[in-house]
Design an enzyme around this catalytic site. Structure first.
Site, PDB file in Angstrom:
ATOM      1  N   PRO A  11      81.842  27.178 117.456  1.00 53.92           N
ATOM      2  CG  PRO A  11      80.577  29.055 117.968  1.00 53.92           C
ATOM      3  CD  PRO A  11      80.446  27.641 117.488  1.00 53.92           C
ATOM      4  CG  ASN A  12      85.246  31.151 119.997  1.00 53.35           C
ATOM      5  OD1 ASN A  12      86.033  31.723 119.241  1.00 53.35           O
ATOM      6  ND2 ASN A  12      84.099  31.685 120.364  1.00 53.35           N
ATOM      7  NE  ARG A  19      86.555  29.657 124.241  1.00 56.10           N
ATOM      8  CZ  ARG A  19      85.344  29.168 124.104  1.00 56.10           C
ATOM      9  NH1 ARG A  19      85.186  27.946 123.627  1.00 56.10           N
ATOM     10  NH2 ARG A  19      84.293  29.886 124.429  1.00 56.10           N
ATOM     11  CE1 TYR A  24      84.153  26.548 127.908  1.00 51.06           C
ATOM     12  CE2 TYR A  24      85.735  28.325 127.549  1.00 51.06           C
ATOM     13  CZ  TYR A  24      84.429  27.886 127.678  1.00 51.06           C
ATOM     14  OH  TYR A  24      83.390  28.776 127.581  1.00 51.06           O
ATOM     15  CG  ASN A  76      80.750  22.040 122.944  1.00 48.95           C
ATOM     16  OD1 ASN A  76      79.994  23.006 122.961  1.00 48.95           O
ATOM     17  ND2 ASN A  76      81.787  21.927 123.753  1.00 48.95           N
ATOM     18  CB  ALA A  79      78.803  31.205 121.826  1.00 48.76           C
ATOM     19  CD  GLU A 100      72.909  21.131 124.856  1.00 48.59           C
ATOM     20  OE1 GLU A 100      71.764  20.643 125.009  1.00 48.59           O
ATOM     21  OE2 GLU A 100      73.202  22.281 125.211  1.00 48.59           O
ATOM     22  CG  HIS A 102      77.607  22.578 126.896  1.00 52.27           C
ATOM     23  ND1 HIS A 102      77.779  23.442 125.842  1.00 52.27           N
ATOM     24  CD2 HIS A 102      76.320  22.183 126.860  1.00 52.27           C
ATOM     25  CE1 HIS A 102      76.630  23.560 125.194  1.00 52.27           C
ATOM     26  NE2 HIS A 102      75.729  22.808 125.787  1.00 52.27           N
ATOM     27  NE  ARG A 109      81.235  29.304 132.022  1.00 50.24           N
ATOM     28  CZ  ARG A 109      81.780  29.411 130.817  1.00 50.24           C
ATOM     29  NH1 ARG A 109      81.638  28.437 129.931  1.00 50.24           N
ATOM     30  NH2 ARG A 109      82.462  30.493 130.482  1.00 50.24           N
TER      31      ARG A 109
HETATM   32  C1  DQA Z   1      80.767  25.609 125.928  1.00 45.90           C
HETATM   33  C2  DQA Z   1      79.926  26.528 126.817  1.00 45.90           C
HETATM   34  C3  DQA Z   1      79.409  27.722 126.022  1.00 45.90           C
HETATM   35  O1  DQA Z   1      78.649  28.582 126.864  1.00 45.90           O
HETATM   36  C4  DQA Z   1      80.575  28.512 125.454  1.00 45.90           C
HETATM   37  O2  DQA Z   1      80.097  29.588 124.674  1.00 45.90           O
HETATM   38  C5  DQA Z   1      81.521  27.667 124.698  1.00 45.90           C
HETATM   39  C6  DQA Z   1      81.876  26.361 125.218  1.00 45.90           C
HETATM   40  C7  DQA Z   1      81.422  24.472 126.743  1.00 45.90           C
HETATM   41  O3  DQA Z   1      81.897  23.521 126.130  1.00 45.90           O
HETATM   42  O4  DQA Z   1      81.495  24.551 127.979  1.00 45.90           O
HETATM   43  O5  DQA Z   1      82.073  28.082 123.674  1.00 45.90           O
HETATM   44  O6  DQA Z   1      79.910  25.015 124.956  1.00 45.90           O
END
Ligand code: DQA
Length: 147
Positions: A11-12, A19, A24, A76, A79, A100, A102, A109
């Site tokens: 998501p996102n 964003r 990011y 990735n 959230a 995984e 990020h 964080r």
């Molecule tokens: C994320 C880190 C997550 O905590 C966050 O909710 C994201 C992006 C990252 O790529 O740093 O959506 O996965």
């Protein structure tokens, strides 16, 4: 046969570039995927990309991947990393290497981001290296499948 590595973004992550760029980075998801495609060609790997904002769609996609006997998965989960037992359970289906990724360093964080439902079942975690984390993940999978 060329190995296929799947790239899943949760998501996102379709909003990358717009964003919170200070967290990011300024690249869009398309930019990141294009860079990965170039690296994959160099390494002789076929990539399959998927992004969804919906937990169920991510689960359905992992079920499909399972049927295809993948060579590796880079994910990735956004959230859902911190919340989704269902995502964890789906990933447990797979026997290929799972990395995984990020973009930000989740351990630097908010406390709620420190916990990953995926970390202990993934082969490894890349966190805090921005877009380069995806490249390191692909190189790792390449090394692993090349033996
Ligand atoms: C994320 C880190 C997550 O905590 C966050 O909710 C994201 C992006 C990252 O790529 O740093 O959506 O996965």
């Amino acid at each position: 046969m060329t190995p296929t590595v799947h790239i899943i973004n949760g998501p996102n992550l379709n909003m990358l570039g717009k964003r919170e760029p200070e967290v990011y980075g300024s690249l869009s998801l398309d930019d990141i995927n294009q860079g990965l495609e170039t690296l994959a060609q160099e390494l002789g790997i076929t990539l399959a990309f998927f992004q969804s904002n919906h937990e169920g769609m991510l689960l359905d996609h992992i079920h499909q991947i399972f049927e295809q006997d993948p060579s590796g998965l880079i994910i990735n989960p956004g959230a859902f990393t911190h919340t989704s037992v269902a995502l964890r359970d789906a990933l447990l289906l797979l026997s290929c290497p799972i990395v995984e990724v990020h973009l930000s360093n989740i351990h630097k964080r908010e406390a709620f981001r420190h916990k990953s439902m995926v970390a202990d079942i993934a082969t490894g975690q890349m966190t805090g290296f921005g877009w380069f984390g995806y490249h390191m993940a692909l190189r790792f999978i390449h090394n692993t499948i090349a033996g």
